[in-house]
Design a protein around this motif. Structure first.
Motif, PDB file in Angstrom:
ATOM      1  N   GLN A   1      16.854  -4.853  -0.753  1.00 13.88           N
ATOM      2  CA  GLN A   1      16.829  -3.664   0.092  1.00 13.88           C
ATOM      3  C   GLN A   1      17.425  -2.463  -0.629  1.00 13.88           C
ATOM      4  OE1 GLN A   1      15.376  -2.866   2.768  1.00 13.88           O
ATOM      5  NE2 GLN A   1      16.342  -0.856   2.994  1.00 13.88           N
ATOM      6  N   ALA A   2      18.467  -2.670  -1.394  1.00 12.34           N
ATOM      7  CA  ALA A   2      19.064  -1.561  -2.152  1.00 12.34           C
ATOM      8  C   ALA A   2      18.091  -1.017  -3.185  1.00 12.34           C
ATOM      9  CB  ALA A   2      20.349  -2.037  -2.824  1.00 12.34           C
ATOM     10  N   ALA A   3      17.312  -1.890  -3.794  1.00 10.92           N
ATOM     11  CA  ALA A   3      16.327  -1.425  -4.771  1.00 10.92           C
ATOM     12  C   ALA A   3      15.169  -0.695  -4.102  1.00 10.92           C
ATOM     13  CB  ALA A   3      15.801  -2.602  -5.585  1.00 10.92           C
ATOM     14  N   LEU A   4      14.799  -1.136  -2.901  1.00  7.62           N
ATOM     15  CA  LEU A   4      13.676  -0.521  -2.202  1.00  7.62           C
ATOM     16  C   LEU A   4      14.070   0.720  -1.426  1.00  7.62           C
ATOM     17  CD1 LEU A   4      11.971  -3.722  -0.723  1.00  7.62           C
ATOM     18  CD2 LEU A   4      11.152  -2.351  -2.643  1.00  7.62           C
ATOM     19  N   ASP A   5      15.360   0.936  -1.196  1.00  8.29           N
ATOM     20  CA  ASP A   5      15.801   2.006  -0.303  1.00  8.29           C
ATOM     21  C   ASP A   5      15.346   3.401  -0.741  1.00  8.29           C
ATOM     22  OD1 ASP A   5      17.392   2.656   2.094  1.00  8.29           O
ATOM     23  OD2 ASP A   5      18.597   3.802   0.656  1.00  8.29           O
ATOM     24  N   PRO A   6      15.428   3.787  -2.037  1.00  8.88           N
ATOM     25  CA  PRO A   6      14.957   5.132  -2.409  1.00  8.88           C
ATOM     26  C   PRO A   6      13.492   5.381  -2.058  1.00  8.88           C
ATOM     27  CG  PRO A   6      16.269   4.187  -4.182  1.00  8.88           C
ATOM     28  CD  PRO A   6      16.040   3.096  -3.191  1.00  8.88           C
ATOM     29  N   MET A   7      12.646   4.379  -2.225  1.00  8.36           N
ATOM     30  CA  MET A   7      11.242   4.561  -1.876  1.00  8.36           C
ATOM     31  C   MET A   7      11.053   4.617  -0.372  1.00  8.36           C
ATOM     32  SD  MET A   7       7.997   2.001  -2.578  1.00  8.36           S
ATOM     33  CE  MET A   7       8.698   0.801  -1.457  1.00  8.36           C
ATOM     34  N   MET A   8      11.752   3.769   0.370  1.00 13.00           N
ATOM     35  CA  MET A   8      11.569   3.718   1.810  1.00 13.00           C
ATOM     36  C   MET A   8      12.088   4.985   2.489  1.00 13.00           C
ATOM     37  SD  MET A   8      12.444  -0.323   2.496  1.00 13.00           S
ATOM     38  CE  MET A   8      12.008  -0.282   4.211  1.00 13.00           C
ATOM     39  N   LYS A   9      13.061   5.656   1.876  1.00 13.10           N
ATOM     40  CA  LYS A   9      13.531   6.915   2.454  1.00 13.10           C
ATOM     41  C   LYS A   9      12.461   7.992   2.388  1.00 13.10           C
ATOM     42  CE  LYS A   9      18.514   6.350   1.781  1.00 13.10           C
ATOM     43  NZ  LYS A   9      19.721   6.829   1.071  1.00 13.10           N
ATOM     44  N   ARG A  10      11.594   7.916   1.385  1.00 14.39           N
ATOM     45  CA  ARG A  10      10.505   8.891   1.294  1.00 14.39           C
ATOM     46  C   ARG A  10       9.379   8.585   2.271  1.00 14.39           C
ATOM     47  NH1 ARG A  10      11.367   8.039  -4.348  1.00 14.39           N
ATOM     48  NH2 ARG A  10       9.423   6.855  -4.476  1.00 14.39           N
ATOM     49  N   MET A  11       9.355   7.370   2.775  1.00 16.09           N
ATOM     50  CA  MET A  11       8.351   7.005   3.782  1.00 16.09           C
ATOM     51  C   MET A  11       8.849   7.419   5.161  1.00 16.09           C
ATOM     52  SD  MET A  11       7.206   3.203   2.500  1.00 16.09           S
ATOM     53  CE  MET A  11       6.258   2.943   1.024  1.00 16.09           C
ATOM     54  N   THR A  12       8.796   8.699   5.439  1.00 13.84           N
ATOM     55  CA  THR A  12       9.318   9.199   6.716  1.00 13.84           C
ATOM     56  C   THR A  12       8.533   8.668   7.904  1.00 13.84           C
ATOM     57  OG1 THR A  12       7.945  11.172   6.433  1.00 13.84           O
ATOM     58  CG2 THR A  12      10.212  11.280   5.620  1.00 13.84           C
ATOM     59  N   TRP A  13       7.323   8.204   7.657  1.00 15.75           N
ATOM     60  CA  TRP A  13       6.482   7.681   8.729  1.00 15.75           C
ATOM     61  C   TRP A  13       6.734   6.207   8.997  1.00 15.75           C
ATOM     62  CZ3 TRP A  13       3.781   3.775   6.476  1.00 15.75           C
ATOM     63  CH2 TRP A  13       3.616   3.838   5.079  1.00 15.75           C
ATOM     64  N   LEU A  14       7.614   5.580   8.251  1.00 17.10           N
ATOM     65  CA  LEU A  14       7.863   4.141   8.385  1.00 17.10           C
ATOM     66  C   LEU A  14       8.515   3.837   9.730  1.00 17.10           C
ATOM     67  CD1 LEU A  14       7.525   1.636   6.548  1.00 17.10           C
ATOM     68  CD2 LEU A  14       9.937   1.856   5.996  1.00 17.10           C
ATOM     69  N   PRO A  15       7.941   2.925  10.529  1.00 19.80           N
ATOM     70  CA  PRO A  15       8.563   2.582  11.819  1.00 19.80           C
ATOM     71  C   PRO A  15       9.959   2.003  11.619  1.00 19.80           C
ATOM     72  CG  PRO A  15       6.298   1.782  11.724  1.00 19.80           C
ATOM     73  CD  PRO A  15       6.646   2.244  10.341  1.00 19.80           C
TER      74      PRO A  15
ATOM     75  N   ALA B   1       7.074   1.509  -6.023  1.00 26.65           N
ATOM     76  CA  ALA B   1       7.138   2.970  -5.932  1.00 26.65           C
ATOM     77  C   ALA B   1       5.961   3.616  -6.655  1.00 26.65           C
ATOM     78  CB  ALA B   1       8.459   3.470  -6.509  1.00 26.65           C
ATOM     79  N   ILE B   2       5.591   3.093  -7.818  1.00 31.52           N
ATOM     80  CA  ILE B   2       4.435   3.628  -8.540  1.00 31.52           C
ATOM     81  C   ILE B   2       3.159   3.399  -7.736  1.00 31.52           C
ATOM     82  CG2 ILE B   2       3.053   3.372 -10.639  1.00 31.52           C
ATOM     83  CD1 ILE B   2       5.630   2.662 -12.112  1.00 31.52           C
ATOM     84  N   PHE B   3       3.054   2.205  -7.151  1.00 32.55           N
ATOM     85  CA  PHE B   3       1.877   1.917  -6.331  1.00 32.55           C
ATOM     86  C   PHE B   3       1.778   2.881  -5.150  1.00 32.55           C
ATOM     87  CE2 PHE B   3       0.621  -0.109  -2.324  1.00 32.55           C
ATOM     88  CZ  PHE B   3      -0.711  -0.352  -2.568  1.00 32.55           C
ATOM     89  N   TYR B   4       2.916   3.172  -4.516  1.00 31.41           N
ATOM     90  CA  TYR B   4       2.924   4.068  -3.358  1.00 31.41           C
ATOM     91  C   TYR B   4       2.511   5.486  -3.758  1.00 31.41           C
ATOM     92  CZ  TYR B   4       4.797   6.946   0.419  1.00 31.41           C
ATOM     93  OH  TYR B   4       4.959   7.876   1.430  1.00 31.41           O
ATOM     94  N   GLN B   5       2.947   5.942  -4.923  1.00 34.42           N
ATOM     95  CA  GLN B   5       2.613   7.290  -5.372  1.00 34.42           C
ATOM     96  C   GLN B   5       1.135   7.412  -5.746  1.00 34.42           C
ATOM     97  OE1 GLN B   5       5.322   7.960  -8.596  1.00 34.42           O
ATOM     98  NE2 GLN B   5       7.098   8.259  -7.275  1.00 34.42           N
ATOM     99  N   ARG B   6       0.553   6.341  -6.279  1.00 33.64           N
ATOM    100  CA  ARG B   6      -0.823   6.404  -6.776  1.00 33.64           C
ATOM    101  C   ARG B   6      -1.816   5.726  -5.857  1.00 33.64           C
ATOM    102  NH1 ARG B   6       0.193   4.799 -13.164  1.00 33.64           N
ATOM    103  NH2 ARG B   6       1.607   6.517 -13.658  1.00 33.64           N
ATOM    104  N   TRP B   7      -1.401   5.365  -4.679  1.00 28.32           N
ATOM    105  CA  TRP B   7      -2.291   4.593  -3.802  1.00 28.32           C
ATOM    106  C   TRP B   7      -3.518   5.404  -3.438  1.00 28.32           C
ATOM    107  CZ3 TRP B   7      -2.916   4.951   1.835  1.00 28.32           C
ATOM    108  CH2 TRP B   7      -3.737   3.944   2.328  1.00 28.32           C
ATOM    109  N   ASP B   8      -4.677   4.791  -3.567  1.00 32.39           N
ATOM    110  CA  ASP B   8      -5.956   5.407  -3.246  1.00 32.39           C
ATOM    111  C   ASP B   8      -6.565   4.627  -2.087  1.00 32.39           C
ATOM    112  OD1 ASP B   8      -8.375   6.615  -3.100  1.00 32.39           O
ATOM    113  OD2 ASP B   8      -9.100   5.979  -5.069  1.00 32.39           O
ATOM    114  N   SER B   9      -6.669   5.281  -0.950  1.00 30.69           N
ATOM    115  CA  SER B   9      -7.152   4.582   0.244  1.00 30.69           C
ATOM    116  C   SER B   9      -8.613   4.189   0.131  1.00 30.69           C
ATOM    117  CB  SER B   9      -6.958   5.469   1.479  1.00 30.69           C
ATOM    118  OG  SER B   9      -7.665   6.687   1.330  1.00 30.69           O
ATOM    119  N   ASN B  10      -9.369   4.844  -0.762  1.00 29.31           N
ATOM    120  CA  ASN B  10     -10.795   4.537  -0.898  1.00 29.31           C
ATOM    121  C   ASN B  10     -11.089   3.541  -2.008  1.00 29.31           C
ATOM    122  OD1 ASN B  10     -11.575   6.388   1.142  1.00 29.31           O
ATOM    123  ND2 ASN B  10     -11.381   8.078  -0.308  1.00 29.31           N
ATOM    124  N   GLY B  11     -10.096   3.211  -2.814  1.00 31.14           N
ATOM    125  CA  GLY B  11     -10.314   2.296  -3.918  1.00 31.14           C
ATOM    126  C   GLY B  11     -10.179   0.842  -3.497  1.00 31.14           C
TER     127      GLY B  11
END
Length: 965
Positions: A513-527, A477-487
């Motif tokens: 999956q239960a641990a990842l679910d809160p982060m994946m819900k914020r990924m509205t673009w996730l297929p 979740a921290i990685f997803y929030q701070r991800w830098d596409s140019n780094g």
């Protein structure tokens, strides 16, 4: 026509674009002017819905309205409240075909607002101005800016200062002049805008500057000027102090020079000019320095200001500013009474010196009891600050400036000077002794300090894996929030993510999956669906090149695995060999190996699960211990699984070559003889490196004509030395031919992971990396350090990689290159003469800029590796030094000066400098024309002659110190 009928017509039929420039606006205005307040409130919701339809017509469930946005804007002004009106107008894009049509829309809206009594509302004006954007300069948004201006002109109070509005307003010069005549208080907008980002760039054109200058002298009868000159000058200087963008500074500086402040104006702003000297870029500080010098030449600058300016300049690295300040000080120190306040009397901390011809007018001849000039000791100490400059030639100029005043210095001042001369070059110490008189001599004059040893190399850190699924989910979740596409990709972090996802999806996929679910819900673009295995003919995984997209494949597999029946989770549905297939694509090199493996993990979690990832390294350098791999192979065998092929290949190549024998036996038992034979072939692969010159034709436009230019670059080429057939794309790692007419660059975000592909064959990864390094916008420093930290031999390709890093345009990459050389030096893996020879070759072929290399190597020397710097430069100089009648390379004098500094530090350590003179140095030192290159060459000749106990050079020149040249 009633408004309701008009509204229905607007929504129901296309608006006639050929119906005149007003486009139906006039008819809408007439209805809005006669509308009752109750009707306005009842129609507000319907008008707001029409505005939303104009902005959402591209959605499938929202039909595109056929109404004119011009008429809709008038309807908004006639129905909505002040709070909602600016936002609704901002959402409309009135594409007026001409200035006349745009003016008709603005005029109609203003008429409606006047009829409603809203035109004088300051809230409306403030909100309209606040919502102006930079792109409103174009046709679709220009109407909104003009509307905000018309409303603002009708406000009695001071205007709100919004950067985008003011900068758009300043671009129309006739409009600026007309508005200032109508509203003189708008002059505050000009003053405030100068300090805003982007305004200075507007001033780079002469028209706006000429307008502002003209308005400072335009005084209507009985009224002040439209722009006060003093206020404009203060705003300009304040903007120069607060702005750091060069594109803005050039325009602001041009305005300052066009204002041409008088001596009185400079005298009243002395403090601001001193601050510009201290902190502004060199081209701005030079102008401030010139203004203060002109003030000092007429005797109107206080001594304390001269001291402040001197200290501010002499601590800066720019040599041009430094020399200009010394040229200012030479006549200033000899000007009668020009730098001494009247309150300072002779004998009170000042120097009284007599110079022929320098007596004050009417004061009597020198030697008759009257001093020719009086110099404060504090100014002498301010000049001594220049002794800390790294250039010995400038240190010499400071010493020569200070020596005439040494005899009259007080004891405390002499002690401070003795401390200041501690940083000078060793060959300047005899000259410095004349300044200190032998008293209070610092240790630096008695014996050169020994440089610190090179920093110890930090051992590799073990890679700690995640303890449970919750910690893994939190880190993701921290990685997803701070991800830098140019780094650049964080290699240890990605390896820990992959290992955790594979292990926890095997152990307990529901908990993961239960641990990842809160982060994946914020990924509205996730297929929604699971990833499919990469069968021949499909191309799903090839499109995923970012680390985020590839991790998403793993998350989709985890979600699908947790939703499936528990009894089928560990049963493979696809053979490991069918998880990923990629056709041979041109240009894809080392990055293809990484993408294959990560995509294999993403599909294998669901379709061919295994209990553990094999290739996870044991350390952050990418090395995998053989014991760890044997243990993981045992887990795979116990689970009855077959290892993933690319994961197994990567794991094998990360094991030390001497420890691979037991691994092959375990692979033969777990994966079969074919897999073991393939790994043995990979282990025997190798290549030979050569450096070749790549020449190509480049085309660029010059004055509307295409011009062809030949450009050459030195590239590393890999020639395979093995005969075994290797699987693709692994076989392409050891084969890297010369590029064609164009070189392709791929997967640059993964470059930091490339050294860990072959941690024991750095030459191969260096050959791939040096071609990609120049294309990186950011992260090259991480790549260079990652390559230096992995084990393995260094050859021509590795040295070429570090030369390219030393020549990088980004300062952080050059610092990282020096740090990488320190790492190699600590491991005794750096061939300094070979690196210097290659640097010299690149310099002669104009492929590196010497000033960049000098800065990086000086950082390496200051870290304690001066002998290494000397060894590098001693090998580079014979190629770089010019022939007796040849033209020297640009900034070659800086290289020789650094060699002098390195030789002095190396000599202080007691190490031999070498008994052979540097080829070509004697010819440069014997040149008749004075130049800094000749001066530095003579200094180096003297040091080498002293170290080798022989003549300075074959030409018979003695070993001269810089003070004797």
């Amino acid at each position: 026509m009633e408004f309701q009928d008009l509204l229905e017509a607007m929504k129901g039929r296309p608006w006639p674009r050929s119906g005149g420039p007003s486009g139906g606006v006039e008819q809408t205005v007439q209805i809005m002017l006669h509308l009752a307040e109750a009707e306005r409130r009842s129609l507000a919701a319907e008008v707001a819905a029409l505005v939303r339809a104009h902005t959402r017509w591209w959605q499938e469930d929202t039909p595109r309205p056929k109404a004119s946005e011009s008429a809709t804007a008038v309807a908004v002004a006639g129905t909505l409240t002040v709070a909602r009106l600016p936002g609704a107008l901002r959402r409309l894009s009135v594409d007026a075909p001409s200035r006349r049509a745009r003016q008709a829309v603005v005029t109609g809206i203003v008429q409606v607002l006047q009829a409603r009594g809203l035109i004088d509302d300051p809230r409306l004006a403030a909100e309209l101005v606040r919502r102006v954007r930079d792109w409103d300069r174009w046709d679709s948004g220009r109407w909104y800016f003009e509307l905000a201006r018309e409303v603002l002109l009708r406000q009695p109070g001071p205007p709100p200062v919004e950067v985008a509005y003011v900068q758009l307003w300043l671009q129309d010069h006739r409009q600026v002049e007309a508005d200032l005549r109508a509203r003189p208080q708008w002059s505050a907008l000009v003053m405030e805008a100068l300090a805003s980002r982007g305004t200075g760039q507007l001033l780079d054109g002469p028209d706006l500057r000429a307008l502002l200058i003209r308005l400072t002298g335009d005084r209507p009868p009985g009224r002040p000027a439209l722009l006060e000159r003093s206020e404009l000058l203060d705003a300009c200087i304040g903007a120069l102090q607060s702005t750091d963008r060069k594109v803005d500074l050039h325009g602001l500086l041009a305005l300052h020079e066009q204002l041409n402040p008088s001596l009185d104006e400079v005298h009243s702003r002395v403090g601001q000019y001193v601050s510009l000297i201290a902190g502004a870029p060199a081209f701005v500080a030079t102008v401030a320095q010139q203004r203060l010098r002109a003030l000092d030449e007429v005797g109107r600058l206080d001594a304390s200001v001269v001291e402040q300016a001197t200290t501010a300049v002499l601590v800066r690295p720019e040599k041009g500013l430094f020399r200009a300040q010394l040229s200012w000080l030479r006549p200033a120190l000899r000007r009668p009474g020009s730098v001494v306040p009247e309150s300072v009397a002779p004998g009170a901390g000042v120097l009284e010196s007599v110079v022929p011809g320098a007596g004050a007018p009417g004061a009597g001849a020198p030697g008759e009891g009257m001093p020719a000039f009086v110099v404060p000791e504090s100014l002498i100490l301010a000049v001594a600050v220049g002794l800390g400059h790294p250039d010995p030639a400038l240190q010499k100029q400071v010493l020569n400036l200070l020596i005439p005043y040494a005899a009259d210095l007080s004891a405390p001042a002499r002690a401070e000077l003795a401390v200041a001369v501690g940083a000078i070059a060793p060959d300047l110490r005899p000259l410095a002794a004349a300044l200190t008189g032998g008293e209070h001599s610092p240790p630096a004059l008695e014996a050169a300090p020994l440089p610190a040893p090179p920093p110890a190399v930090q051992p590799a850190q073990s890679l700690e894996l995640f303890a449970d699924a919750e910690i893994l989910a939190e880190e993701l979740a921290i990685f997803y929030q701070r991800w830098d596409s140019n780094g650049q990709v964080d290699f240890p972090q990605v390896e820990r993510f992959l290992a955790g996802l594979v292990a926890f999806s095997w152990q307990d996929p529901e908990r993961l999956q239960a641990a990842l679910d809160p982060m994946m819900k914020r990924m509205t673009w996730l297929p929604e669906g699971p990833p499919q295995p990469q069968l021949p003919g499909r191309d799903e995984f090839v499109r995923y090149t970012s680390v985020l997209d590839l991790l998403v494949l793993c998350l989709r597999s985890v979600r699908a695995l947790a939703a499936g029946p528990p009894e089928l989770r560990r049963q493979p549905e696809v053979a490991p060999e069918e998880l990923f297939h990629l056709e041979n694509k041109h240009g894809v090199r080392a990055g293809d190996v990484i993408l294959r493996r990560v995509a294999e993990v993403g599909a294998g979690i669901l379709w061919s699960p295994v209990p553990v990832l094999l290739a996870t390294p044991s350390t952050d350098e990418g090395v995998l211990e053989a014991a760890h791999l044997l243990s993981r192979l045992g887990l795979v065998e116990a689970a009855g699984c077959r290892p993933w092929p690319d994961d197994l290949r990567q794991a094998y190549l990360r094991v030390r070559p001497a420890d691979r024998g037991p691994v092959l036996e375990a692979v033969r038992r777990v994966a079969g003889e074919q897999s073991a034979s393939g790994l043995a072939a990979l282990g025997s692969a190798g290549s030979r490196t050569s450096l070749q010159l790549w020449t190509r034709q480049t085309r660029y436009a010059v004055h509307y004509f295409d011009k062809n230019e030949s450009r050459s670059d030195l590239l590393a080429v890999l020639h395979p030395t093995h005969s075994a057939e290797l699987p693709q794309p692994w076989a392409r790692l050891w084969r890297l031919p010369m590029p064609g007419a164009k070189m392709f660059f791929y997967d640059t975000a993964w470059l930091s992971c490339w050294p860990a592909i072959l941690p024991f064959d750095r030459e191969v990864t260096a050959a791939h990396l040096h071609r990609e390094l120049a294309e990186l916008n950011r992260g090259a420093d991480e790549v260079v350090l990652a390559h230096a930290r992995v084990p393995g031999p260094i050859g021509p390709a590795g040295l070429l990689l570090y030369c390219r890093a030393l020549d990088s345009a980004r300062a952080e990459t050059r610092v990282a290159a020096a740090e990488a050389l320190a790492v190699l030096l600590g491991r005794d893996e750096l061939d300094s003469p070979a690196l210097g020879h290659l640097l010299g070759r690149l310099a002669v072929e104009r492929q590196v800029k010497l000033n960049r290399v000098v800065d990086a190597l000086r950082g390496l020397g200051e870290a304690g590796a001066w002998p290494t710097v000397w060894a590098i430069l001693a090998s580079a100089l014979p190629q770089c030094l010019p022939a007796p009648a040849g033209e020297p390379l640009a900034r070659l004098a800086d290289v020789v000066a650094l060699a002098v500094e390195a030789a002095q530090h190396t000599q202080a350590t007691g190490e031999l400098l070498g008994h052979c003179p540097v080829d070509g140095l004697a010819e440069v030192a014997a040149r008749k024309s004075a130049s800094r290159l000749r001066t530095e060459a003579r200094r180096l000749s003297g040091i080498l002659a002293e170290a080798n106990k022989g003549p300075a050079d074959p030409a018979g020149l003695p070993g001269l110190a810089i003070g004797q040249v």
